[in-house]
Scaffold this active site. Structure first.
Site, short mmCIF file in Angstrom:
data_model
loop_
_atom_site.label_atom_id
_atom_site.label_comp_id
_atom_site.label_asym_id
_atom_site.label_seq_id
_atom_site.Cartn_x
_atom_site.Cartn_y
_atom_site.Cartn_z
N GLY A 48 12.62 51.70 31.88
CA GLY A 48 12.91 52.97 32.52
C GLY A 48 13.62 52.85 33.85
O GLY A 48 13.51 53.75 34.71
N THR A 73 16.86 53.06 34.72
CA THR A 73 17.87 54.08 35.00
C THR A 73 17.23 55.43 35.28
O THR A 73 17.64 56.14 36.20
CB THR A 73 18.85 54.20 33.82
OG1 THR A 73 19.46 52.92 33.58
CG2 THR A 73 19.93 55.22 34.11
N GLU A 120 24.33 50.35 36.05
CA GLU A 120 24.99 49.20 35.44
C GLU A 120 25.73 49.60 34.17
O GLU A 120 25.40 50.57 33.50
CB GLU A 120 23.98 48.09 35.13
CG GLU A 120 23.05 48.35 33.98
CD GLU A 120 22.24 47.12 33.59
OE1 GLU A 120 22.75 46.01 33.77
OE2 GLU A 120 21.12 47.28 33.10
N ASP A 167 20.13 50.79 39.39
CA ASP A 167 19.20 50.51 38.30
C ASP A 167 19.26 49.04 37.87
O ASP A 167 18.80 48.69 36.79
CB ASP A 167 19.45 51.43 37.10
CG ASP A 167 20.80 51.23 36.44
OD1 ASP A 167 21.62 50.43 36.94
OD2 ASP A 167 21.06 51.89 35.41
#
Length: 217
Positions: free
Chosen positions: A16, A18, A35, A86
């Site tokens: 989780g 992001t 990313e 992230d």
């Protein structure tokens, strides 16, 4: 309240990262860096044949993450504008060490060290972890086609690699705070109270002031 210039959210696949980075970006008004994953042309082939496609896959990620961090450093961090990401580029070592053959890994490490010699370190790392069962449930829920070929053994090994890496990271980077959250106990996507608790812990750390924003070793 002082703001940290660079927060990196890290953890194994499916945890989780992001979702949490997006939430932090909105809550604290940080620039969000995500990313590149789906754009990697080798990723689908990688999960079907790791040995054959690992070097191409890892090199693609390294080059793209390097370029992203170069841009972020120039446009935000050098101006002390806060960023939440992230990922951080140190994850490349975790994956490369797991996936590459010894000779390939030595070559890869040389390239990695050159590219990251002056990359910004995170001022704070949020490390998310969870059991294999939780990771598999979350990966299945998001339904990425290329992840359907990922083996449970690979994911379990990767989680163990993360645990070891983060343990070593805390020892070698004592000036970079690491906030750890257990995904088995918290579901910050479904439960607003869980997300609030994370925000509160993060806010307490932010209140302590700005940490140095050095370069990678």
């Amino acid at each position: 309240m002082e703001k940290l210039p660079f927060i990196a959210v890290e953890g194994p696949i499916g945890i989780g990262k992001t979702s949490l980075a997006k939430a932090i970006s909105q809550q604290f008004q940080f620039h969000l860096l995500k990313e590149i994953v789906d754009e990697n042309p080798f990723l689908g082939k990688f999960y079907k044949n790791i040995e054959e496609w690992s070097f191409q896959t890892e090199m693609f990620f390294l080059c793209n993450r390097y370029k992203q961090l170069e841009d972020i450093n120039r446009d935000y961090l050098q101006h002390q504008l806060p960023v939440v990401s992230d990922y951080h580029i140190f994850k490349n070592i975790i994956f490369a060490k797991r996936n590459l053959q010894e000779q390939e890994y030595r070559k890869y490490l040389q390239i990695y060290n050159i590219l990251t010699s002056d990359m910004p370190q995170p001022s704070l790392v949020i490390y998310l972890h969870a059991s294999l069962e939780t990771l598999l449930q979350r990966i299945a829920k998001r339904g990425r086609e290329f992840e359907k070929n990922m083996s449970e053994e690979y994911l379990q090994q990767l989680s163990a690699d993360y645990e070891l890496f983060m343990e070593q990271f805390e020892q070698t980077h004592p000036n970079i705070p690491v906030l750890q959250f257990n995904g088995d106990q918290l579901d910050f996507v479904k439960n607003k109270q869980d997300l609030h608790d994370i925000f509160q812990k993060l806010d307490q750390t932010l209140q302590k002031g700005v940490f140095s924003n050095g370069t990678s070793q």
